[in-house]
Design a protein around this motif. Structure first.
Motif, PDB file in Angstrom:
ATOM      1  N   ILE A  88       0.844  -1.200   0.000  1.00 51.89           N
ATOM      2  CA  ILE A  88       0.000   0.000   0.000  1.00 51.89           C
ATOM      3  C   ILE A  88       0.881   1.252   0.000  1.00 51.89           C
ATOM      4  O   ILE A  88       0.611   2.220  -0.725  1.00 51.89           O
ATOM      5  CB  ILE A  88      -0.939   0.007   1.220  1.00 51.89           C
ATOM      6  CG1 ILE A  88      -1.909  -1.178   1.142  1.00 51.89           C
ATOM      7  CG2 ILE A  88      -1.718   1.312   1.311  1.00 51.89           C
ATOM      8  CD1 ILE A  88      -2.631  -1.463   2.456  1.00 51.89           C
ATOM      9  N   THR A  89       1.934   1.233   0.814  1.00 53.46           N
ATOM     10  CA  THR A  89       2.850   2.376   0.887  1.00 53.46           C
ATOM     11  C   THR A  89       3.490   2.645  -0.468  1.00 53.46           C
ATOM     12  O   THR A  89       3.558   3.798  -0.930  1.00 53.46           O
ATOM     13  CB  THR A  89       3.939   2.121   1.946  1.00 53.46           C
ATOM     14  OG1 THR A  89       3.328   1.908   3.222  1.00 53.46           O
ATOM     15  CG2 THR A  89       4.892   3.296   2.042  1.00 53.46           C
ATOM     16  N   LEU A  94       2.505   6.291  -6.325  1.00 49.86           N
ATOM     17  CA  LEU A  94       2.390   6.160  -7.769  1.00 49.86           C
ATOM     18  C   LEU A  94       1.284   6.995  -8.394  1.00 49.86           C
ATOM     19  O   LEU A  94       0.851   6.737  -9.522  1.00 49.86           O
ATOM     20  CB  LEU A  94       2.188   4.679  -8.133  1.00 49.86           C
ATOM     21  CG  LEU A  94       3.294   3.722  -7.680  1.00 49.86           C
ATOM     22  CD1 LEU A  94       2.957   2.296  -8.079  1.00 49.86           C
ATOM     23  CD2 LEU A  94       4.644   4.134  -8.266  1.00 49.86           C
ATOM     24  N   GLY A  95       0.784   7.982  -7.648  1.00 51.85           N
ATOM     25  CA  GLY A  95      -0.239   8.865  -8.195  1.00 51.85           C
ATOM     26  C   GLY A  95      -1.492   8.122  -8.604  1.00 51.85           C
ATOM     27  O   GLY A  95      -1.960   7.219  -7.904  1.00 51.85           O
ATOM     28  N   ARG A 137       2.857   4.750   9.317  1.00 53.17           N
ATOM     29  CA  ARG A 137       2.670   4.634   7.863  1.00 53.17           C
ATOM     30  C   ARG A 137       1.297   5.102   7.384  1.00 53.17           C
ATOM     31  O   ARG A 137       1.214   5.802   6.363  1.00 53.17           O
ATOM     32  CB  ARG A 137       2.941   3.197   7.409  1.00 53.17           C
ATOM     33  CG  ARG A 137       4.421   2.915   7.199  1.00 53.17           C
ATOM     34  CD  ARG A 137       4.687   1.670   6.384  1.00 53.17           C
ATOM     35  NE  ARG A 137       6.120   1.505   6.169  1.00 53.17           N
ATOM     36  CZ  ARG A 137       6.899   0.691   6.851  1.00 53.17           C
ATOM     37  NH1 ARG A 137       6.375  -0.070   7.790  1.00 53.17           N
ATOM     38  NH2 ARG A 137       8.186   0.609   6.583  1.00 53.17           N
ATOM     39  N   PRO A 138       0.181   4.718   8.046  1.00 55.17           N
ATOM     40  CA  PRO A 138      -1.117   5.215   7.567  1.00 55.17           C
ATOM     41  C   PRO A 138      -1.199   6.739   7.547  1.00 55.17           C
ATOM     42  O   PRO A 138      -1.831   7.318   6.657  1.00 55.17           O
ATOM     43  CB  PRO A 138      -2.107   4.616   8.576  1.00 55.17           C
ATOM     44  CG  PRO A 138      -1.431   3.389   9.079  1.00 55.17           C
ATOM     45  CD  PRO A 138       0.015   3.757   9.146  1.00 55.17           C
ATOM     46  N   LYS A 139      -0.563   7.383   8.502  1.00 53.68           N
ATOM     47  CA  LYS A 139      -0.548   8.848   8.541  1.00 53.68           C
ATOM     48  C   LYS A 139       0.192   9.398   7.321  1.00 53.68           C
ATOM     49  O   LYS A 139      -0.272  10.338   6.653  1.00 53.68           O
ATOM     50  CB  LYS A 139       0.126   9.332   9.831  1.00 53.68           C
ATOM     51  CG  LYS A 139      -0.522   8.839  11.127  1.00 53.68           C
ATOM     52  CD  LYS A 139       0.332   9.196  12.328  1.00 53.68           C
ATOM     53  CE  LYS A 139      -0.238   8.731  13.652  1.00 53.68           C
ATOM     54  NZ  LYS A 139      -0.479   7.285  13.763  1.00 53.68           N
ATOM     55  N   ILE A 144       0.575  11.611   1.648  1.00 55.33           N
ATOM     56  CA  ILE A 144       1.019  11.412   0.263  1.00 55.33           C
ATOM     57  C   ILE A 144      -0.169  11.494  -0.695  1.00 55.33           C
ATOM     58  O   ILE A 144      -0.082  12.092  -1.774  1.00 55.33           O
ATOM     59  CB  ILE A 144       1.727  10.042   0.117  1.00 55.33           C
ATOM     60  CG1 ILE A 144       3.062  10.047   0.885  1.00 55.33           C
ATOM     61  CG2 ILE A 144       1.963   9.709  -1.363  1.00 55.33           C
ATOM     62  CD1 ILE A 144       3.661   8.673   1.071  1.00 55.33           C
ATOM     63  N   ARG A 145      -1.302  10.906  -0.264  1.00 52.88           N
ATOM     64  CA  ARG A 145      -2.500  10.897  -1.119  1.00 52.88           C
ATOM     65  C   ARG A 145      -3.294  12.196  -0.996  1.00 52.88           C
ATOM     66  O   ARG A 145      -4.332  12.361  -1.631  1.00 52.88           O
ATOM     67  CB  ARG A 145      -3.402   9.707  -0.765  1.00 52.88           C
ATOM     68  CG  ARG A 145      -2.752   8.352  -0.900  1.00 52.88           C
ATOM     69  CD  ARG A 145      -2.106   8.117  -2.241  1.00 52.88           C
ATOM     70  NE  ARG A 145      -3.057   8.091  -3.362  1.00 52.88           N
ATOM     71  CZ  ARG A 145      -2.715   7.823  -4.611  1.00 52.88           C
ATOM     72  NH1 ARG A 145      -1.450   7.580  -4.924  1.00 52.88           N
ATOM     73  NH2 ARG A 145      -3.633   7.814  -5.574  1.00 52.88           N
TER      74      ARG A 145
END
Length: 445
Positions: A88-89, A94-95, A137-139, A144-145
């Motif tokens: 997922i990370t 990858l946009g 990581r979820p944060k 990022i998204r």
């Protein structure tokens, strides 16, 4: 999930209800129930530890049923799984391609806002770097998204490693709102933010579990325990005791990992012996981590061991609440006690929030901070600072002062409940604002 117009889709990390830890489950239930009350058009996607996508209807407080969607996220080396956190990370970087390749990223993108509560106290490296990375990581993925991120009331730090502290600060600075659940954590939060601290979005609050509702557990309790609860008498008080399986089942860890000066097992045994031999109280041992019976963290296993050690002489006065209760039902049982002592912090929050005279055998500063917000700082007994006999004496004294403590707590609770209500309103308002802004931006593209 719903055909309602203007549905606000909220993702929730760090409060998976499938951990067997009633503290984490309490954060899940109080978040979903509390915010749904403020935002009836909210629909939750809760990220848990299972596989795939599922929908489940939960029964929280009496008569309150809420449908929740779940999406599993897993650690490990099976990188071919779309639910793998490393996969997922990678996809998150990858946009548009990341969204097309990975359904978890796609669902995160579709959220109006992401809430993250880090299990209440896991946003730290005291449990190791691996655990910290799982929590952070979820944060980072949310940032990022470019999905708005709100950090719900939680503990920040400590961070022993400079690199970890840097990553934690990056997540905090990127959040659209961040709350600390006690004054000490709030100071750490402000230090992490530095010049980026903004009093309008960076707040000191209280643990969300203070707002957790209750639901009767009568149908799951033994006949004897139900009778005790329904016929409570002042001269025969009910004492609730939460024993941490993490410490009781692995006493060596108490010394090597947590720096205990006192013997935790002897504290429990000594106090229970005194209580049963010198008072008319009945003892209700209340597990708060319902791990499978032989697991080292299982409070239920520790509870069974203590009950067996107390023997048949007191079997009519010693009870264990079932490991089949959920977070709302456990809180209901705790609310029926005349005095309570817990090691798991959320077991004590359940008691404090219900006005039950409460103490804690606590080896973490986070517990002291929570009790201080209720004006009960003197009821936290730290086995790192006091020896076995001293802790037992402190527990005895607290039990004997239960009426005084109850009155003091009663005076503090209205302010705590007001804080719970205010922070829910502020967070709900922020969610509405972020959702509206995000939808406007998307329409303009």
């Amino acid at each position: 999930m719903s055909k309602l117009k203007n549905v606000i889709k909220i993702g929730l990390f760090g409060a998976a209800p499938d951990t067997s830890n009633m503290g984490v489950s309490a954060l899940f239930a109080s978040t979903v129930e509390g915010l749904t009350e403020k935002l009836p058009n909210a629909r939750f996607i809760v990220f848990d530890n299972k596989m795939g996508k599922r929908v489940k209807t939960y029964h929280f407080s009496e008569g309150n049923h809420i449908e929740v969607e779940h999406i599993g996220i897993r650690s490990g080396h099976r990188y071919y799984l779309q639910e793998n956190i490393m996969t997922i990370t990678l996809a998150s970087h990858l946009g548009a391609a990341g969204s097309a390749l990975n359904y978890v990223v796609r669902d995160i993108d579709q959220c109006d806002v992401i809430l993250d509560i880090s299990g209440g106290d896991s946003f730290s490296d005291i449990y190791g770097v691996k655990r910290f990375m799982t929590v952070v990581r979820p944060k980072l993925i949310s940032l990022i998204r470019q999905v708005p991120l709100i950090l719900l009331p939680q503990t920040y730090g400590p961070y022993a490693r400079p690199k970890v502290k840097k990553v934690a600060a990056e997540a905090v600075k990127g959040a659209d709102m961040a709350w600390a659940r006690d004054p000490n954590s709030f100071e750490i939060l402000k230090t992490m933010l530095g010049d980026e601290y903004d009093e309008s979005i960076h707040k000191a609050g209280v643990d969300f579990a203070f707002g957790l509702g209750v639901r009767s557990a009568e149908e799951l309790l033994s006949e004897n325990l139900n009778t005790l609860i329904s016929t409570r008498q002042e001269e025969k008080p009910l004492v609730g005791l939460n024993i941490s399986g993490l410490i009781y089942n692995d006493p060596d860890a108490a010394y090597s990992q947590y720096g205990f000066k006192a013997d935790y097992r002897e504290i429990i045994h000594g106090f229970c012996d005194w209580l049963l031999k010198t008072t008319n109280a009945s003892l209700v041992i209340i597990p708060h981590v319902m791990a499978w019976t032989k697991h080292v963290e299982s409070d239920y296993l520790a509870s069974q061991k203590v009950a067996e050690k107390l023997g048949r002489e007191f079997e009519d006065r010693v009870h264990i609440s079932p490991d089949t209760l959920d977070q709302n039902q456990v809180k209901w049982v705790i609310s029926k006690m005349d005095w309570s002592c817990g090691t798991r912090m959320h077991s004590t929050i359940a008691a404090l929030s219900q006005g039950v005279a409460t103490s804690s055998i606590a080896y973490s500063d986070k517990t002291a901070g929570v009790f201080a917000t209720c004006g009960q700082g003197g009821e936290v007994f730290d086995p790192r600072k006091f020896d076995t006999v001293e802790i037992i004496e402190q527990m005895k004294d607290s039990f004997l002062r239960r009426k005084e403590i109850e009155q003091s707590l009663g005076n503090a609770l209205p302010q705590i409940k007001e804080k719970v209500e205010n922070q829910l309103s502020l967070i709900a308002n922020r969610i509405e604002y972020l959702s509206s802004t995000r939808n406007s931006e998307n329409k303009g593209k």
